[in-house]
Design an enzyme around this catalytic site. Structure first.
Site, PDB file in Angstrom:
ATOM      1  N   TYR A 158      29.417  62.098 -46.878  1.00 58.02           N
ATOM      2  CA  TYR A 158      29.049  63.513 -47.212  1.00 58.02           C
ATOM      3  C   TYR A 158      29.699  64.552 -46.742  1.00 58.02           C
ATOM      4  O   TYR A 158      30.447  65.434 -47.244  1.00 58.02           O
ATOM      5  CB  TYR A 158      27.629  64.101 -46.286  1.00 58.02           C
ATOM      6  CG  TYR A 158      26.929  65.024 -47.273  1.00 58.02           C
ATOM      7  CD1 TYR A 158      26.610  65.490 -48.647  1.00 58.02           C
ATOM      8  CD2 TYR A 158      27.440  66.144 -46.702  1.00 58.02           C
ATOM      9  CE1 TYR A 158      26.486  66.490 -48.988  1.00 58.02           C
ATOM     10  CE2 TYR A 158      26.657  67.246 -46.406  1.00 58.02           C
ATOM     11  CZ  TYR A 158      25.969  67.242 -47.926  1.00 58.02           C
ATOM     12  OH  TYR A 158      26.312  68.968 -48.218  1.00 58.02           O
ATOM     13  N   ARG A 218      23.707  70.949 -35.714  1.00 57.13           N
ATOM     14  CA  ARG A 218      23.565  72.756 -35.677  1.00 57.13           C
ATOM     15  C   ARG A 218      22.142  73.314 -36.057  1.00 57.13           C
ATOM     16  O   ARG A 218      21.013  73.589 -35.754  1.00 57.13           O
ATOM     17  CB  ARG A 218      24.165  73.524 -35.261  1.00 57.13           C
ATOM     18  CG  ARG A 218      23.459  74.961 -34.347  1.00 57.13           C
ATOM     19  CD  ARG A 218      24.681  76.439 -34.837  1.00 57.13           C
ATOM     20  NE  ARG A 218      24.513  76.659 -35.827  1.00 57.13           N
ATOM     21  CZ  ARG A 218      25.142  77.082 -36.874  1.00 57.13           C
ATOM     22  NH1 ARG A 218      26.041  77.787 -36.561  1.00 57.13           N
ATOM     23  NH2 ARG A 218      24.683  77.225 -38.114  1.00 57.13           N
ATOM     24  N   PHE A 221      43.533  81.094 -38.261  1.00 59.84           N
ATOM     25  CA  PHE A 221      42.665  80.958 -39.522  1.00 59.84           C
ATOM     26  C   PHE A 221      42.394  79.005 -39.268  1.00 59.84           C
ATOM     27  O   PHE A 221      40.798  79.196 -39.561  1.00 59.84           O
ATOM     28  CB  PHE A 221      43.418  81.227 -41.077  1.00 59.84           C
ATOM     29  CG  PHE A 221      42.816  80.077 -41.506  1.00 59.84           C
ATOM     30  CD1 PHE A 221      41.803  81.282 -42.329  1.00 59.84           C
ATOM     31  CD2 PHE A 221      42.704  79.216 -42.295  1.00 59.84           C
ATOM     32  CE1 PHE A 221      40.958  80.528 -43.760  1.00 59.84           C
ATOM     33  CE2 PHE A 221      41.961  78.556 -43.341  1.00 59.84           C
ATOM     34  CZ  PHE A 221      40.787  79.203 -43.838  1.00 59.84           C
TER      35      PHE A 221
HETATM   36  C1  PS7 Z   1      41.247  74.520 -41.693  1.00 51.37           C
HETATM   37  C2  PS7 Z   1      42.087  72.463 -42.349  1.00 51.37           C
HETATM   38  C3  PS7 Z   1      37.957  77.656 -48.568  1.00 51.37           C
HETATM   39  C4  PS7 Z   1      38.308  78.947 -46.237  1.00 51.37           C
HETATM   40  C5  PS7 Z   1      37.446  75.474 -43.588  1.00 51.37           C
HETATM   41  C6  PS7 Z   1      32.349  77.823 -47.974  1.00 51.37           C
HETATM   42  C7  PS7 Z   1      31.607  75.270 -42.836  1.00 51.37           C
HETATM   43  C8  PS7 Z   1      29.773  75.977 -47.218  1.00 51.37           C
HETATM   44  O1  PS7 Z   1      26.772  77.341 -43.972  1.00 51.37           O
HETATM   45  O2  PS7 Z   1      25.181  73.134 -44.659  1.00 51.37           O
HETATM   46  O3  PS7 Z   1      24.598  76.148 -42.661  1.00 51.37           O
HETATM   47  O4  PS7 Z   1      24.498  77.204 -45.534  1.00 51.37           O
HETATM   48  O5  PS7 Z   1      25.743  74.245 -46.463  1.00 51.37           O
HETATM   49  C9  PS7 Z   1      40.226  72.470 -42.549  1.00 51.37           C
HETATM   50  C10 PS7 Z   1      36.347  77.706 -46.141  1.00 51.37           C
HETATM   51  C11 PS7 Z   1      36.079  73.136 -43.918  1.00 51.37           C
HETATM   52  C12 PS7 Z   1      32.424  75.124 -47.905  1.00 51.37           C
HETATM   53  C13 PS7 Z   1      32.196  73.353 -44.779  1.00 51.37           C
HETATM   54  C14 PS7 Z   1      39.014  73.247 -42.374  1.00 51.37           C
HETATM   55  C15 PS7 Z   1      35.355  76.951 -47.201  1.00 51.37           C
HETATM   56  C16 PS7 Z   1      34.414  73.948 -44.328  1.00 51.37           C
HETATM   57  C17 PS7 Z   1      31.734  74.994 -49.155  1.00 51.37           C
HETATM   58  C18 PS7 Z   1      38.035  72.835 -42.844  1.00 51.37           C
HETATM   59  C19 PS7 Z   1      33.986  76.892 -46.677  1.00 51.37           C
HETATM   60  C20 PS7 Z   1      33.902  73.793 -43.563  1.00 51.37           C
HETATM   61  C21 PS7 Z   1      28.424  73.532 -46.537  1.00 51.37           C
HETATM   62  C22 PS7 Z   1      30.676  73.884 -48.414  1.00 51.37           C
HETATM   63  O6  PS7 Z   1      27.568  72.629 -45.354  1.00 51.37           O
HETATM   64  O7  PS7 Z   1      26.280  75.183 -44.902  1.00 51.37           O
HETATM   65  C23 PS7 Z   1      41.262  72.892 -42.554  1.00 51.37           C
HETATM   66  C24 PS7 Z   1      37.347  78.072 -46.862  1.00 51.37           C
HETATM   67  C25 PS7 Z   1      36.974  73.606 -43.393  1.00 51.37           C
HETATM   68  C26 PS7 Z   1      33.234  76.909 -47.455  1.00 51.37           C
HETATM   69  C27 PS7 Z   1      31.886  74.140 -43.920  1.00 51.37           C
HETATM   70  C28 PS7 Z   1      30.263  74.132 -45.857  1.00 51.37           C
HETATM   71  C29 PS7 Z   1      30.108  72.907 -46.131  1.00 51.37           C
HETATM   72  C30 PS7 Z   1      30.021  74.501 -46.803  1.00 51.37           C
HETATM   73  P1  PS7 Z   1      25.440  76.505 -44.160  1.00 51.37           P
HETATM   74  P2  PS7 Z   1      25.960  74.223 -45.023  1.00 51.37           P
HETATM   75 MN    MN Z   2      24.723  73.319 -48.768  1.00 51.44          MN
HETATM   76 MN    MN Z   3      23.175  77.477 -41.908  1.00 51.81          MN
END
Ligand code: PS7
Ligand code: MN
Ligand code: MN
Ligand code: MN
Ligand code: MN
Ligand code: MN
Length: 359
Positions: free
Chosen positions: A152, A199, A269
């Site tokens: 997941y 968290r 970033f």
């Molecule tokens: C830098 C090699 C395209 C910048 C950034 C939107 C946070 C939201 O917040 O539990 O509790 O609602 O629903 C690797 C970001 C992983 C992803 C995933 C780093 C896109 C992001 C959509 C790789 C961020 C990890 C859902 C899916 O969890 O969240 C490098 C850019 C990165 C977004 C995150 C989040 C997933 C998510 P919340 P949820």
């Molecule tokens: Mn989600």
């Molecule tokens: Mn959240």
């Protein structure tokens, strides 16, 4: 420092930047500082995935509606004027989907190579999310094994690591070497996502969603709900320690990935969210409040981490060393994972010592 030239932006692009600010506290600042070559592609990538997540998270959308949208979201990116207004009134980012046509409009204009990467990742993430939409229903659909949990996290975050790395390389801002060790970019995403899942346990439970694998919590309680009972405090803390241990094992890969980045805006970033994540892991560790409310690092701590992590690898290693030591010190000898956590912390400290020997 790079600055946007707002006089050259269309109204649709201005609206995209507005949504970037509205939908993200932590990512908007670092995205807006990115090298001009990747500023717009990464902003759109973020908004596309944020849109997808807004469909995934909304527990008021019937599954018959939700599943096909998740599975076909990559096609939405090429549909002029596409919007979605079926989110519940309380869904946090519903306005982004209600005006998603602005994202589609700007997506058309970016380089084909960037579009291909964004579409590919969107397709894989949406299908992965769809496979897990019934995650709290019963045993056959839930996150049961640690393997299920990591799969997941691969769909929702490991793939983001892959997509971003491909964008950095395509934009000439990172070496192709980063793509040759795929575990490193996977760990970058896994670390952020696992910390988010640890968290958010309480908030996700309230929404009837469960991402902690049964393989972990069933060693301590019979039913997932029991984790939240005050009389099970010790057991809940033991389960959370094991979750934190799984995340900690990704930390060295993250530092190794960061060591491969040369361009400063890309470094910041990538590094800032990782520093926030290790600090968040520390506030969660041995903290029973986790099972009652959303625990967070303070604003002041977040500010300090932003500054420290936008310098160089040495400073980021100092941050990791500081929080790893804090975790190490809080480790409880009565915890079933005491020894493993101690070893994991020791390994991170040692790893940092080999890159930057002290004195
Ligand atoms: C830098 C090699 C395209 C910048 C950034 C939107 C946070 C939201 O917040 O539990 O509790 O609602 O629903 C690797 C970001 C992983 C992803 C995933 C780093 C896109 C992001 C959509 C790789 C961020 C990890 C859902 C899916 O969890 O969240 C490098 C850019 C990165 C977004 C995150 C989040 C997933 C998510 P919340 P949820
Ligand atoms: Mn989600
Ligand atoms: Mn959240
Ligand atoms: Mn979400
Ligand atoms: Mn979450
Ligand atoms: Mn490791």
């Amino acid at each position: 420092v790079h600055e946007r030239d707002e006089s050259k932006e269309t109204d649709a692009l201005k609206r995209c930047f507005y949504f970037l600010d509205m939908t993200s506290r932590s990512f908007s600042a670092v995205i807006k500082e990115l090298h001009p070559e990747l500023l717009v592609p990464v902003t759109l990538f973020y908004l596309v995935l944020r849109g997808l997540d807004t469909v995934e998270d909304d527990m008021t959308i019937p599954l018959e509606t939700k599943e096909p949208i998740l599975r076909n979201f990559q096609d939405v990116l090429e549909q002029d004027g596409w919007t979605f207004t079926e989110n519940g009134p309380d869904e946090k980012d519903r306005q982004l989907l209600a005006e998603f046509n602005v994202v589609v409009e700007e997506f058309k204009k970016i380089k084909p190579a960037y579009k291909t990467i964004i579409k590919d990742i969107t397709k894989k993430m949406g299908n992965g999310m769809a496979d897990y939409v019934r995650n709290a229903e019963h045993d056959t659909n839930g996150v049961n094994t640690i393997k299920d949990y990591e799969l997941y996290c691969h769909y929702v975050a490991g793939l983001v690591g892959e997509g971003l790395t491909r964008l950095f390389v395509e934009g000439g801002l990172a070496t192709t070497e980063l793509l040759k060790r795929p575990v490193l970019m996977e760990s970058m995403g896994q670390f952020l996502q696992q910390v988010n899942i640890i968290r958010d346990i309480k908030e996700d439970h309230v929404d009837k969603r469960r991402f902690w694998p049964k393989e972990v919590w069933s060693k301590h309680v019979d039913k997932f709900e029991d984790l939240f009972q005050p009389e099970n405090k010790e057991k809940a803390l033991s389960a959370s320690s094991e979750m934190i241990l799984l995340a900690l094992n990704r930390a060295d890969d993250c530092l190794y990935y960061l060591a491969g980045i040369r361009e400063q805006s890309v470094f910041n970033f990538c590094a800032i969210p990782q520093s926030m994540a290790i600090a968040t892991l520390d506030v969660c560790f041995q903290n029973h409040e986790l099972f009652k409310r959303n625990v967070k690092i303070t604003k002041g701590e977040a500010c300090q981490l932003m500054i420290e992590s936008s310098q160089n690898l040495q400073m980021v290693c100092d941050v990791f060393k500081r929080y790893t030591r804090k975790i190490h010190q809080k480790n409880n000898p009565h915890d079933p994972n005491f020894l493993k956590i101690s070893i994991a912390c020791g390994k991170i400290e040692q790893f940092i010592e080999t890159i930057f020997p002290s004195q």
